[in-house]
Design an enzyme around this catalytic site. Structure first.
Site, PDB file in Angstrom:
ATOM      1  N   ARG A 120       0.855  -1.192   0.000  1.00  0.00           N
ATOM      2  CA  ARG A 120       0.000   0.000   0.000  1.00  0.00           C
ATOM      3  C   ARG A 120       0.889   1.240   0.000  1.00  0.00           C
ATOM      4  O   ARG A 120       1.939   1.273   0.646  1.00  0.00           O
ATOM      5  CB  ARG A 120      -0.903   0.020   1.238  1.00  0.00           C
ATOM      6  N   HIS A 165      -1.216   1.027  -9.831  1.00  0.00           N
ATOM      7  CA  HIS A 165      -1.916   0.058  -8.958  1.00  0.00           C
ATOM      8  C   HIS A 165      -2.523  -1.075  -9.785  1.00  0.00           C
ATOM      9  O   HIS A 165      -3.740  -1.292  -9.793  1.00  0.00           O
ATOM     10  CB  HIS A 165      -3.000   0.748  -8.119  1.00  0.00           C
TER      11      HIS A 165
HETATM   12  P1  NAP Z   1      -1.727 -11.144   4.485  1.00  0.00           P
HETATM   13  O1  NAP Z   1      -1.962 -12.539   4.050  1.00  0.00           O
HETATM   14  O2  NAP Z   1      -2.624 -10.547   5.510  1.00  0.00           O
HETATM   15  O3  NAP Z   1      -0.212 -11.060   5.007  1.00  0.00           O
HETATM   16  C1  NAP Z   1       0.319  -9.937   5.612  1.00  0.00           C
HETATM   17  C2  NAP Z   1       1.729 -10.266   6.086  1.00  0.00           C
HETATM   18  O4  NAP Z   1       2.290  -9.093   6.682  1.00  0.00           O
HETATM   19  C3  NAP Z   1       1.762 -11.363   7.144  1.00  0.00           C
HETATM   20  O5  NAP Z   1       2.884 -12.173   6.971  1.00  0.00           O
HETATM   21  C4  NAP Z   1       1.887 -10.569   8.454  1.00  0.00           C
HETATM   22  O6  NAP Z   1       2.531 -11.268   9.503  1.00  0.00           O
HETATM   23  C5  NAP Z   1       2.750  -9.426   7.993  1.00  0.00           C
HETATM   24  N1  NAP Z   1       2.628  -8.249   8.866  1.00  0.00           N
HETATM   25  C6  NAP Z   1       1.504  -7.514   9.117  1.00  0.00           C
HETATM   26  N2  NAP Z   1       1.797  -6.508   9.963  1.00  0.00           N
HETATM   27  C7  NAP Z   1       3.117  -6.627  10.252  1.00  0.00           C
HETATM   28  C8  NAP Z   1       3.996  -5.893  11.086  1.00  0.00           C
HETATM   29  N3  NAP Z   1       3.578  -4.836  11.796  1.00  0.00           N
HETATM   30  N4  NAP Z   1       5.292  -6.299  11.165  1.00  0.00           N
HETATM   31  C9  NAP Z   1       5.724  -7.369  10.473  1.00  0.00           C
HETATM   32  N5  NAP Z   1       4.934  -8.109   9.648  1.00  0.00           N
HETATM   33  C10 NAP Z   1       3.641  -7.733   9.559  1.00  0.00           C
HETATM   34  O7  NAP Z   1      -1.733 -10.144   3.250  1.00  0.00           O
HETATM   35  P2  NAP Z   1      -1.620 -10.529   1.697  1.00  0.00           P
HETATM   36  O8  NAP Z   1      -2.864 -11.162   1.236  1.00  0.00           O
HETATM   37  O9  NAP Z   1      -0.323 -11.220   1.469  1.00  0.00           O
HETATM   38  O10 NAP Z   1      -1.574  -9.056   1.062  1.00  0.00           O
HETATM   39  C11 NAP Z   1      -0.613  -8.083   1.434  1.00  0.00           C
HETATM   40  C12 NAP Z   1      -1.020  -6.716   0.950  1.00  0.00           C
HETATM   41  O11 NAP Z   1      -0.813  -6.608  -0.455  1.00  0.00           O
HETATM   42  C13 NAP Z   1      -2.511  -6.382   1.103  1.00  0.00           C
HETATM   43  O12 NAP Z   1      -2.809  -5.976   2.413  1.00  0.00           O
HETATM   44  C14 NAP Z   1      -2.696  -5.279   0.089  1.00  0.00           C
HETATM   45  O13 NAP Z   1      -2.501  -4.037   0.725  1.00  0.00           O
HETATM   46  C15 NAP Z   1      -1.595  -5.518  -0.928  1.00  0.00           C
HETATM   47  N6  NAP Z   1      -2.092  -5.842  -2.278  1.00  0.00           N
HETATM   48  C16 NAP Z   1      -1.680  -5.072  -3.329  1.00  0.00           C
HETATM   49  C17 NAP Z   1      -2.106  -5.366  -4.612  1.00  0.00           C
HETATM   50  C18 NAP Z   1      -1.648  -4.564  -5.807  1.00  0.00           C
HETATM   51  O14 NAP Z   1      -2.196  -4.714  -6.896  1.00  0.00           O
HETATM   52  N7  NAP Z   1      -0.642  -3.732  -5.660  1.00  0.00           N
HETATM   53  C19 NAP Z   1      -2.976  -6.446  -4.831  1.00  0.00           C
HETATM   54  C20 NAP Z   1      -3.383  -7.211  -3.736  1.00  0.00           C
HETATM   55  C21 NAP Z   1      -2.935  -6.902  -2.452  1.00  0.00           C
HETATM   56  P3  NAP Z   1       1.836 -12.598  10.119  1.00  0.00           P
HETATM   57  O15 NAP Z   1       1.884 -13.633   9.016  1.00  0.00           O
HETATM   58  O16 NAP Z   1       2.704 -12.975  11.244  1.00  0.00           O
HETATM   59  O17 NAP Z   1       0.430 -12.205  10.491  1.00  0.00           O
END
Ligand code: NAP
Length: 308
Positions: free
Chosen positions: A223, A271
């Site tokens: 993000r 994006h």
């Molecule tokens: P997810 O499954 O919720 O994984 C988030 C990861 O971040 C987890 O490993 C979590 O740790 C870690 N995390 C969260 N807060 C943290 C902190 N304070 N310190 C250290 N690690 C932390 O999310 P996802 O599905 O992989 O997606 C990630 C993000 O990608 C989304 O939230 C979205 O914003 C973005 N995204 C972007 C696009 C684009 O087109 N650019 C598309 C889709 C998504 P734990 O595993 O220990 O909980």
């Protein structure tokens, strides 16, 4: 039942979503904000940056389904605390993110803009490439894990930073401040796949760049607000970073006045890294609603009080 599609998006896109629900066998009414529906009849809210804030008349909602994987757009939506919320996730979303990251890493290493310019000028511009093999992925969740596994197969040395430790083949799992520092010190590439939360807002900034030792390229596909935008160009100018590949921005679309557009070592995409496939989202929403009606938890549930 009835469905409310509360999404920021063009009219044609919203109409296409209505059509998709029909195509997937849903005969119940699908409403858009501003249309003449009874709020009490809404059972499913399909949301992307919803406009609605007062949900008091929506007494029959069983499920809020986020259009995207991220749920930061729902944190200030004012949903009652006991509503069930789920986010979108699926193989198509993972595949698209993996392809974007791999393509951009390769494009960077081959310096594709330089080669495209050389072709336009009919010049044979052989060069050594910009190779680097150590990747640090910030966020080892659904998307980070898929990216990490593919990069390992491609021969990169991969570390991943997350809140809780992970066990992934060939991937070094890092946690806490010490883990982050160790990963930053050796990274040639930093890939941000963290959700936007109060802990990750502005995290990619001067304090982090000061701890990098190998002038990494930062790729932000998480993000925009996780990157402290004012700190980026100074870090590039002093050589703490070599480049930035940015898909997401604090304010989207990125303003025409942004100095990022013209910077030679900043690449911008709108994006687009991993777009949610409409049919996949709608299929998940329908399945999740079925599960919630049956008293089960939906797939990819979200606890909004945790912020991701
Ligand atoms: P997810 O499954 O919720 O994984 C988030 C990861 O971040 C987890 O490993 C979590 O740790 C870690 N995390 C969260 N807060 C943290 C902190 N304070 N310190 C250290 N690690 C932390 O999310 P996802 O599905 O992989 O997606 C990630 C993000 O990608 C989304 O939230 C979205 O914003 C973005 N995204 C972007 C696009 C684009 O087109 N650019 C598309 C889709 C998504 P734990 O595993 O220990 O909980």
């Amino acid at each position: 039942m009835a469905i409310l599609v509360d999404m920021t998006g063009s009219e044609s896109r919203l109409d296409a979503i209505k059509t998709d629900f029909k195509r997937l066998g849903v005969s119940d009414p699908v409403w858009l904000p501003g249309e003449d529906y009874d709020p009490a009849s809404i059972e499913l809210v399909l949301a992307w940056k919803p406009q609605q804030r007062d949900w008091s008349a929506y007494t029959g909602v069983r499920l809020v389904q986020s259009w995207g994987a991220g749920v930061d757009h729902l944190l200030d939506a004012g949903f009652p605390a006991d509503w069930t919320v789920a986010r979108f996730m699926g193989q198509s979303l993972k595949d698209r993110m993996v392809r974007y990251v791999c393509a951009q890493l390769s494009n960077w290493q081959l310096d594709m803009p330089r080669l495209v310019q050389a072709q336009n000028e009919k010049r044979w511009d052989w060069h050594d490439g910009r190779w680097g093999e150590q990747v640090l992925i910030l966020g080892l969740g659904e998307l980070g894990e898929s990216v990490a596994e593919t990069l390992v197969v491609q021969g990169y040395k991969v570390s991943g930073w997350s809140q809780s430790p992970k066990k992934l083949n060939g991937v070094e799992s890092l946690t806490g401040k010490t883990g982050l520092n160790a990963g930053l010190a050796k990274a040639d590439y930093l890939i941000n796949l963290l959700p936007l939360t109060s802990a990750t807002r502005g995290l990619l900034g001067s304090e982090l760049w000061a701890r990098c030792e190998r002038q990494p390229v930062v790729m932000n596909v998480g993000r925009g607000a996780s990157l402290a935008e004012d700190d980026l160009i100074p870090a590039l100018e002093v050589g703490q970073l070599s480049g930035a590949i940015l898909d997401v921005f604090d304010t989207e679309p990125l303003a025409a006045e942004s100095p990022f557009w013209a910077h030679p070592n900043i690449w911008i995409t709108p994006h687009i890294a991993s777009i949610s496939d409409p049919s996949d989202v709608i299929r998940l929403a329908i399945d999740n609603l079925r599960q919630v009606r049956a008293g089960e938890s939906p797939r990819y549930p979200v606890d909004l009080s945790r912020e991701y």
